[in-house]
Design a protein around this motif. Structure first.
Motif, short mmCIF file in Angstrom:
data_model
loop_
_atom_site.label_atom_id
_atom_site.label_comp_id
_atom_site.label_asym_id
_atom_site.label_seq_id
_atom_site.Cartn_x
_atom_site.Cartn_y
_atom_site.Cartn_z
N TRP A 225 7.33 12.81 -13.27
CA TRP A 225 6.58 11.68 -13.81
C TRP A 225 6.65 10.49 -12.86
O TRP A 225 5.67 9.81 -12.60
N ILE A 226 7.83 10.24 -12.33
CA ILE A 226 7.97 9.12 -11.39
C ILE A 226 7.09 9.36 -10.18
O ILE A 226 6.43 8.45 -9.68
N MET A 227 7.07 10.63 -9.70
CA MET A 227 6.21 10.94 -8.54
C MET A 227 4.78 10.55 -8.86
O MET A 227 4.08 9.94 -8.04
N GLY A 228 4.35 10.93 -10.07
CA GLY A 228 2.98 10.61 -10.47
C GLY A 228 2.75 9.11 -10.51
O GLY A 228 1.75 8.59 -10.03
N LEU A 229 3.71 8.41 -11.09
CA LEU A 229 3.57 6.96 -11.23
C LEU A 229 3.55 6.28 -9.86
O LEU A 229 2.76 5.37 -9.61
N MET A 230 4.41 6.75 -8.98
CA MET A 230 4.47 6.14 -7.66
C MET A 230 3.21 6.45 -6.86
O MET A 230 2.74 5.65 -6.07
N GLY A 231 2.68 7.64 -7.10
CA GLY A 231 1.41 7.97 -6.46
C GLY A 231 0.33 7.01 -6.90
O GLY A 231 -0.47 6.51 -6.11
N TYR A 232 0.36 6.68 -8.19
CA TYR A 232 -0.62 5.74 -8.73
C TYR A 232 -0.45 4.37 -8.09
O TYR A 232 -1.42 3.75 -7.66
N VAL A 233 0.78 3.90 -8.00
CA VAL A 233 0.95 2.55 -7.49
C VAL A 233 0.62 2.49 -6.00
O VAL A 233 0.04 1.52 -5.52
N ARG A 234 0.94 3.56 -5.28
CA ARG A 234 0.66 3.52 -3.85
C ARG A 234 -0.84 3.41 -3.61
O ARG A 234 -1.31 2.66 -2.75
N ALA A 235 -1.61 4.16 -4.39
CA ALA A 235 -3.05 4.07 -4.22
C ALA A 235 -3.58 2.80 -4.90
O ALA A 235 -4.53 2.20 -4.43
N GLY A 236 -2.92 2.40 -5.98
CA GLY A 236 -3.42 1.28 -6.77
C GLY A 236 -3.33 -0.06 -6.07
O GLY A 236 -4.18 -0.91 -6.27
N ILE A 237 -2.31 -0.25 -5.26
CA ILE A 237 -2.16 -1.56 -4.64
C ILE A 237 -3.25 -1.84 -3.61
O ILE A 237 -3.40 -2.96 -3.16
N ARG A 238 -4.04 -0.84 -3.28
CA ARG A 238 -5.20 -1.12 -2.42
C ARG A 238 -6.27 -1.84 -3.21
O ARG A 238 -7.23 -2.34 -2.66
N GLN A 239 -6.12 -1.80 -4.54
CA GLN A 239 -7.08 -2.41 -5.45
C GLN A 239 -8.50 -1.93 -5.17
O GLN A 239 -8.73 -0.75 -5.23
N HIS A 240 -9.40 -2.83 -4.82
CA HIS A 240 -10.79 -2.39 -4.71
C HIS A 240 -11.15 -2.04 -3.28
O HIS A 240 -12.28 -2.22 -2.86
N TRP A 241 -10.21 -1.55 -2.54
CA TRP A 241 -10.49 -1.13 -1.17
C TRP A 241 -10.24 0.36 -1.04
O TRP A 241 -9.29 0.88 -1.60
#
Lengths: 661, 519, 270, 161
Positions: free
Chosen positions: A586-602
């Protein structure tokens, strides 16, 4: 692994964007472009006409402005730029664009790499939408890849241990780990292919841009992939058929190729977060810089460590399943042992993981304060409360497994009385870590608190407190492990008592030191406070290493007071193992989300905008749902793999009755 | 507030070294007090203590002029200087609802230093041979209703209501004419809100104020005129006028479901069923002609609704009603008309349903999120709708309708009626939380346009009517819990009661440590 | 901390220890003690969201404690069995069978009749700043901008003090009403604002931020907050309309000087 | 099989719990900053605001120009340009003058300055015709009365693709 981390620290930083920073702030690019004439001549043309000897002359020229050299259009004067800065900028223009710099192609700007020229933009995936489709497939691919990369590492090490100690059990265990591997490998590859197809189909514009930048890495990637396949199958099917040394060499090859694949793939995705080696408009100027961008090495190291922990936890889950399903004592003993080893590997990866994460966070901040703020203080700050709950659960489960593990050790009962203190420590740290900085409160509640922060809890919500909690958490877990290790041993060396006292002193003083620095953090300026985490980490590492060394010597000829009865562990311990695996995934999934998410709209941060309907950042609740779906899918696939593996598995392992792990 | 930083202080104690020792007494202490004064006090009270610091103009009441010798809060007789202890107490506790904050962060020593320095600012303090007569406050007897009733007569007898008004709302006849010793207009205290009393709201505080009077203000000492046995009854009467020690500010007003008749009286009657919510009013200190001390300090709101409309009754205390002239939210700096200003009130709600949590800016909205701004001019007695995109972006959006506004014994109450689902604007459904905010203008104090009192956003909630008694579902839950509990207990007893169950608890809960075999 | 609650509770727990309670009772006492401490023992009271989070963690920890070794687990099994089967516990068993449903019913009744509460909102206190802002038509790079007067601190003490004094006057004319004389966010009008004004004396506010961040917040105020800082644009005005660039930098100097804190330094990759 | 079912249940429980935690925290969806759309029905105010954004952003105008600065930069200060645009060049209205300055910057050079402004309708800045209209509206608003709308036709405007 530590060596690798150290190596990563020692390698010189990535080649920073070539253009001096002033270049981006100044207005040069409004009139000049690298390779074509706009208002003024292109840099290439300028570099063609002038040499570095002309710099002083050019500096004056830029300061005063004027017309006549290139055409009637005058260059505006730039009196406010400093000579030194101008010199640097002109120097860069002349050297980086000189015809000799890249004779074959002239300017080293690669044609056709400008984002979004003729490519179709986006396509839609039915029902769940393109983004969620890519998200799930990519995350699943990553999870399997993590597993497939990690298992060879510890299979290789375990086999090596077996080879060196001539203990056959290890060889068998390594073999059994590898069994999980071959099926997973096919899954990984299939998911990877699916991912590429989906990406190319759904995000053609992005993919054509990425291909333009990274096209040259595809060949080595494919070659490495073939090599890995060859190594994997020869390693697995050649078990017992080669000379052990040859076989070990195959294992080494498997690991090296796997690592290579990881590094290449990381370069793609880290480039999207912290693009480097391209101009502001996205044109490629330096291939190697694009690969070796700011977050590449931190992500590589972070991933390797996390993969090991993750792989260990999944192997532990496998063993837990087999244990619970076992019919005979032998089987139970075997899978108990396997689960223990899996968990041991998971802890070894878990303990240094926060430090690697810290380095990654620091690099993100250094790359862009905006991105750092988004990560830590902005939209994602609540994500770290979720993460705290997950990590806290992980630490609780790991400790719980160790305490329950003492049940199988004769003589370990004498340590039971310490459990409550260890539990207390872990719980308090967990509470501190899970305390949010800004609280969810009704108007009445915040009136009573006198603001958005609670006067007592607000103090726990910030970096200093969190760092302290994590460090103490790691120390406590290490103590649990130490107690477990001592379960059936009694030191016989004459200085045993002194040794105990020294160890205690080391623990106590490093804990006090860590807490002291944590409190001190509130009274110093931010710049110093950030640096305080280094001595904190150092104190913890020092305590762990020095105590380990003392302990090794202290128990070298220890008297064994009782045997380790493998298999005699409560069933609930197996659930703890399983919980660790789920949580990790679950953490892997969450961290995957944040890593991609911090790019925001890029798509590519600051270079290529996400213009699709999915450009927004979804809520954490939505992300949590997607992560859960991914985790369930992953476990579903795992169940298939376990089942397939089980078809060929028979427990052919005999426990050794000497109580040695 | 004292605990606000208690935790941090604990940390500081743990982490820092104590400051160098302070020398006691004499001019040294005064010098230390001076340093402290210059750092923390001079911005309002002025570097020379004349009450003319950089921030002085922004407070009403104005900061104390220490050179004048007139101090409001004392334990000494009327006209006397305060004691050092009196000064220390004011520094320590501050004065509620004025710019003077409490200073719990000073140590006792630091307060003593400050007092020492303050005394150097007025030469009258220098004469240490004179000891001002102090007023002793006897131990208060227990509060009794009967005593308070008796106090009413004393209140009337001593003409308290000339200033403080018949119901104590500070609306006495002479209230608008009152001036302090420096000629600044001054308002009598609103006795129904004792939490705003500058000198404290305990009964002994009130007693003390009667005895000492407030130097520099029209509030005299009643030491001579009120007999000893009448003093506590008077205190009790004043004490009885307030609902409590603290305002009990609300964050939400609940609109009850009711049948709203056509006439205003009927609607007001229906509104009486709604629980009033008190919201603090603060100065508009942000833009344009800022208002640093609005006349109103709170509005009380009630609300009710039926299928068609929502009725909102807004009331507040006002010293003197201003009903001739006009007022408008658009009146701005450039408005030079000398027409008298009337009292006015407005409420605002977002024009469109808030997306997620986002609400408009609380001062009449913003460009992205406009507000529906309903303004009631109490002179003309009409309510007009505006569309607010910030104070400078208010535009009239509807015709004026007649308002039902009433003034009674120092209190205005204005009824707003709004369709639940207007053609344009926010639809108010049952069970939803609607942001709502208020503004109040006191014409007497020259408040108009952006120069008024405002509130932050609060919530209007349309409470769905209760359907049936809540007892039945609660009982159903209890029964379900009982059934579940009984099932568990009996199942467990059945299993444990079987032969061989002695081993069960062990084998079932800790299974295979012993047998290694799960059942 | 509310000692009137905490001290008796600790004493009660200590007292209970001497009575050698059964493990079940002991766990229940601890659970109740933790709850009472969190709910009533801390002043000012914690928001219920936090109490929920903490209690979940503590419940898990206590459950682990009871099952972390075989002795405790079998003790729990024995107590449970005794509680369910033995005559001496019968009144307690039947009693709890009655009391717990009553509590459930009462709770349901209370929930049905209690006043609705406007939903609580979480707020991002330090949202990410934009990379640059346009201040009165001039671009200011929030990532790189530094206080132009900060360097005077070392170079020209008198000039620096002048700027701080300028900032002081600005503070007491504009900011003090909400942020308060002690800069603790408790000014004259703070009770009427939500979210409440920032407390600058708190080590987790300005001491964590760069001066350019403060410049952004002061210049653009509540209306300039990004979307993620819901519930709404705070009351903080956009001072761009009133204060000039230099004035804002001055008042920032004063904020740090009055609170004795240091701004976060600019961190840049070299 | 029973073990597998139990573990399945366990997995569902744990992931369910984590999903629940994910729903408990505040939920905000962060949308990308809106690129202002130039719609035909925009009000004058909105058009001016859009123009201001372009001047400060995509147009990169403030790299060289100032607005209301005490000391002009290397290019003319634009403060109050709306008031004087109409009288700068005989025969041109303010709109025509501003349009010419944007599409063909070097056609008229303010005294004391040298030419050098790029054609902002061309790459790399590449403002579209409606964007240029917005810019003109904004410039007009600096000291003048804005008259331009998105319907205004400029003779320099390119034929729609």
């Amino acid at each position: 692994m530590l060596a690798l981390a150290v190596l990563a620290f020692l390698t010189p930083g990535p080649v920073r964007a070539e253009a001096p920073p002033l270049m981006k702030q100044s207005d040069c690019l409004a009139c000049h472009q690298p390779d074509r004439k706009v208002v003024g001549p292109s840099f290439t043309d300028i570099a063609g006409r002038y040499g570095t000897a002309d710099i002083p002359k050019l500096v004056q020229k830029v300061k005063q402005g004027g017309a006549g050299n290139w055409g009637a259009l005058a260059m505006s004067p730039h009196p406010d730029l400093k000579d030194a800065d101008l010199g640097a900028m002109i120097g860069w223009i002349l050297t980086a664009h000189a015809p000799g710099a890249n004779p074959a192609k002239g300017p080293d700007v690669i044609a056709g790499t400008k984002p979004g020229q003729e490519a179709p933009a986006y396509r839609n995936f039915p029902v769940i939408g393109s983004r969620v489709a890519i998200w799930i497939v990519a995350q699943l691919h990553l999870m399997f890849a993590a597993f497939v990369l990690a298992v060879p590492m510890f299979a290789f090490i375990i086999e090596l241990i077996g080879y060196r100690t001539k203990d056959e059990r290890y060889d068998h265990l390594a073999h059994e780990f590898t069994k999980l591997l071959s099926t997973s490998f096919s899954f990984t590859a299939s998911l990877g292919v699916l991912l590429s197809f989906l990406l190319i189909f759904l995000y053609p514009k992005l993919m054509s841009y990425m291909t333009a930048i990274f096209g040259w890495t595809f060949l080595p990637y494919v070659l490495l992939f073939f090599a890995e396949t060859v190594f994997l199958y020869s390693y697995y099917y050649g078990w017992g058929k080669f000379h052990p040394k040859v076989h070990l060499l195959l294992g080494l090859g498997l690991n090296i190729t796997g690592m290579g694949i990881l590094f290449i793939a990381d370069s793609w995705l880290t480039f999207m977060n912290s693009p480097n080696g391209v101009t502001e408009s996205g044109e490629l100027v330096n291939r190697w810089a694009a690969v070796h961008n700011f977050t590449w090495m931190p992500i590589n190291v972070h991933r390797i460590i996390a993969n090991i922990a993750f792989g260990g936890s999944i192997a532990g889950a496998y063993a837990a399943f087999k244990f619970l399903d076992a019919k005979t004592d032998e089987e139970r003993a075997h899978y108990d042992w396997m689960g223990y080893i899996g968990n041991f590997i998971a802890i070894s990866g878990l303990l240094p993981l926060p430090f690697a994460g810290y380095w990654l966070g620091k690099e993100i901040y250094a790359y862009s304060q905006n991105m750092g703020m988004t990560l830590m203080g902005g939209a994602f700050s609540w994500l770290f409360i979720i993460q705290a709950v997950l990590i806290g659960t992980l630490f609780l489960a790991v400790n719980y497994y160790l305490w329950l593990g003492m049940e199988r050790i004769e003589g370990a009962e004498r340590f039971r009385k310490f459990i409550k203190y260890l539990l207390g420590g872990v719980t308090v740290c967990f509470l501190v870590w899970a305390t949010p900085h800004s609280l969810v409160a009704t108007v009445e509640e915040s009136r009573k608190m006198g603001g958005a922060h609670h006067p007592a809890l607000g103090v726990l919500g910030v970096m200093s407190a969190k760092n302290t909690a994590v460090n103490i958490l790691i120390l406590t877990t290490y103590v649990s492990f130490l107690l477990y290790r001592r379960g059936n041993k009694k030191a016989t060396v004459p200085w045993a008592k002194t040794g105990d006292r020294i160890e205690f002193l080391i623990f106590a003083s490093s804990a006090i030191f860590v807490i002291f620095l944590g409190v001190l953090g509130y009274f110093v300026e931010a710049k110093v406070r950030i640096r305080l985490s280094v001595p904190q980490v150092a104190a913890v590492l020092f305590a762990m290493i020095s105590v380990t060394v003392i302990d090794i010597f202290m128990f070298r000829k220890a008297e064994i007071t009782g045997e380790i009865r493998w298999g005699k562990i409560p069933r609930r311990a197996q659930y703890a193992l399983f919980l660790i695996a789920i949580t990790f995934t679950w953490i892997m999934g969450l961290m995957g989300y944040v890593r991609a998410g911090i790019r925001q709209h890029w798509h590519v941060y600051g270079v290529m905008r996400d213009e699709s309907i999915n450009a927004f950042t979804p809520t954490l609740g939505f992300a949590a749902k997607v992560v859960s779906v991914t985790v369930l899918l992953f476990f579903g696939f795992l169940a298939i793999i376990f089942w397939l593996t089980g078809l060929t598995t028979s427990a052919d392992w005999k426990p050794r009755k000497d109580g040695q792990a | 507030m004292t605990y606000r930083f208690g935790y941090l202080y604990a940390l500081i104690l743990a982490g820092t070294i104590a400051s160098p020792a302070r020398s006691e007494g004499g001019s040294d202490a005064c010098a230390a007090g001076k340093r402290l004064y210059m750092e923390k006090c001079s911005q309002c009270h002025g570097e020379s203590g004349d009450g003319k610091g950089v921030g002085a103009d922004f407070f009403n009441p104005r900061p104390r002029d220490f050179t004048s010798g007139a101090f409001k809060l004392r334990t000494t007789e009327s006209g006397e200087l305060p004691t050092g202890g009196d000064l220390a107490k004011v520094i320590r506790n501050g004065m509620p609802y004025t710019g003077m904050p409490a200073w719990p962060r000073f140590s006792d020593g630091e307060v003593a230093d400050l007092v020492c320095f303050l005394k150097t600012l007025n030469p009258d303090f220098a004469d240490t041979s004179v000891h001002p007569k102090t007023v002793t406050v006897p131990k208060p007897p227990a509060y009794r209703e009967e005593s308070a009733r008796k106090g009413r007569a004393i209140y009337e007898e001593n003409k308290c209501l000339d200033c403080h008004g018949s119901l104590g709302r500070g609306d006495g006849e002479s209230a608008p004419t009152l001036k302090d010793d420096w000629g600044n207009p001054i308002r009598p205290a609103d006795l129904t809100r004792r939490w705003t009393f500058r000198g404290g709201h305990r009964r002994e505080d009130i007693y003390r104020t009667f005895m000492t009077g407030l130097n520099g203000t029209p509030m005299p000492s009643f030491m001579a005129s009120v007999k000893e046995e009448d003093r506590w009854p008077l205190v009790d009467y004043v004490y009885s006028l307030s609902k409590g020690d603290d305002p009990g500010y609300a964050s939400m007003v609940t609109a009850v479901s009711a049948k709203l008749p056509k006439d205003a009286d009927g609607i007001r009657e229906a509104l009486a069923r709604s629980k009033p919510a008190l919201f603090p009013v603060i100065g508009q200190v942000i833009e344009g002609r800022r208002n640093f001390f609005p006349a109103a300090n709170a509005v009380e709101v009630r609300a009710a609704y039926d299928s068609e409309s929502v009725a909102i009754l807004v009331s507040w205390h006002d010293m003197s009603p201003q009903t001739s002239g006009s007022n408008s939210p658009l009146a701005s700096k450039g408005d030079s008309s000398r027409a008298p200003l009337t009292d006015a009130v407005a409420l605002q709600i977002p024009f469109k349903a808030p997306e997620g949590n986002a609400k408009p800016y609380f001062l009449a909205g913003d460009k992205k999120n406009p507000v529906e701004f309903r303004f009631a001019d109490l002179g003309k007695g009409e309510i007009r709708d505006f569309l607010g995109k910030g104070w400078s972006g208010l535009t009239a959006s509807g015709a004026a309708v007649k308002a039902d506004a009433r003034y009674d014994s120092g209190e205005w109450s204005v009824l707003f009626l709004r369709p639940r689902r207007p053609a344009k604007g926010l639809a108010m459904d049952r069970g939803v939380f609607v942001p709502i905010a208020f503004s109040v203008w006191d014409g007497f104090s020259g408040e108009s346009g952006e120069h008024g009192g405002v509130t932050s956003w609060y919530t209007l909630y349309l409470k769905p009517p209760e359907e049936g008694s809540p007892i039945l579902p609660a009982a159903a839950r209890a029964l379900a819990a009982l059934a579940a509990g009984a099932a568990i207990v009996f199942a467990a007893r059945f299993r444990l009661g079987r032969p061989g169950a002695a081993a069960l608890s062990k084998s079932h809960l800790s299974v295979d440590t012993e047998s290694g075999d799960p059942r | 901390m509310n000692f009137w609650v905490v001290v008796p509770m600790v004493l009660a727990l200590i007292g209970l220890r001497f009575l050698k309670p059964g493990i079940l009772l002991w766990l229940a006492a601890w659970w109740g003690g933790c709850f009472i401490f969190l709910r009533f023992g801390i002043l000012p009271p914690l928001p219920s969201s936090i109490i929920g989070l903490f209690m979940a963690i503590l419940t898990a920890a206590l459950a682990l404690y009871g099952t972390a070794d075989a002795d405790k687990l079998s003790a729990i099994g024995k107590s449970l069995r005794a509680f369910l089967m033995e005559r001496r516990f019968a009144p307690w068993l039947w009693g709890s069978l009655v009391v717990i449903p009553l509590l459930v019913g009462f709770n349901a009744y209370r929930q049905a009749t209690s006043e609705a509460v406007a939903p609580a909102t979480g707020r991002t206190i330090h949202p990410a700043p934009p990379s640059e802002i346009t201040f009165r038509g001039k671009k200011i790079d929030i990532l790189k901008a530094s206080n132009p007067f900060r360097e005077l601190e070392g170079k020209d003490k008198a000039a620096f003090a002048g700027h701080v004094a300028g900032g002081r006057a600005i503070y007491y004319k504009n900011c003090v009403f909400c942020h308060g004389d002690n800069m603790e966010g408790d000014g004259l009008y703070s009770h009427g604002l939500d979210p409440q004004p920032a407390n600058f004396a708190d080590p987790t506010t300005i001491a964590m931020l760069q001066e350019s961040y403060l410049f952004w917040r002061i210049a653009k105020g509540g209306p300039g907050l990004p979307e993620e800082s819901a519930p709404w644009a705070s009351a903080m005005p956009a001072w761009e309309a009133t204060l000039g660039e230099d004035e804002i930098w001055d008042v920032i100097l004063f904020l740090y000087s009055f609170t004795g804190r240091k701004p976060r330094a600019q961190e840049r990759a070299e | 099989m029973k073990t597998a079912l139990k573990l399945l249940l366990f997995t569902l429980l744990v992931t369910g719990f984590y999903t629940y935690i994910g729903q408990m925290v505040p939920q905000t969806e962060v949308h990308p900053p809106k690129t202002r759309e130039l719609r035909a029905d925009m009000t004058q105010d909105e058009l001016i605001e859009a123009g201001q954004e372009i001047v400060g952003g995509k147009g990169t105008c403030l790299g060289c120009h100032t607005i209301g600065a005490d000391k002009p930069g290397r290019f003319p200060d634009l403060g109050g340009v709306g008031a004087r645009a109409g009288s700068r060049k005989p025969g041109l209205t303010d709109v025509e003058y501003l349009a010419e300055s944007l599409y063909d910057p070097n056609a008229f050079i303010v005294e004391g300055y040298s030419p050098g402004m790029p054609q902002i309708s061309k790459s790399p800045i590449g403002l579209t015709d409606p964007e240029i209209l917005a810019v003109i509206a904004y410039l007009q608003s600096l000291g003048g009365e804005p008259s331009v709308t998105l319907q205004t036709h400029l003779k320099q405007a390119r034929a729609p693709k």
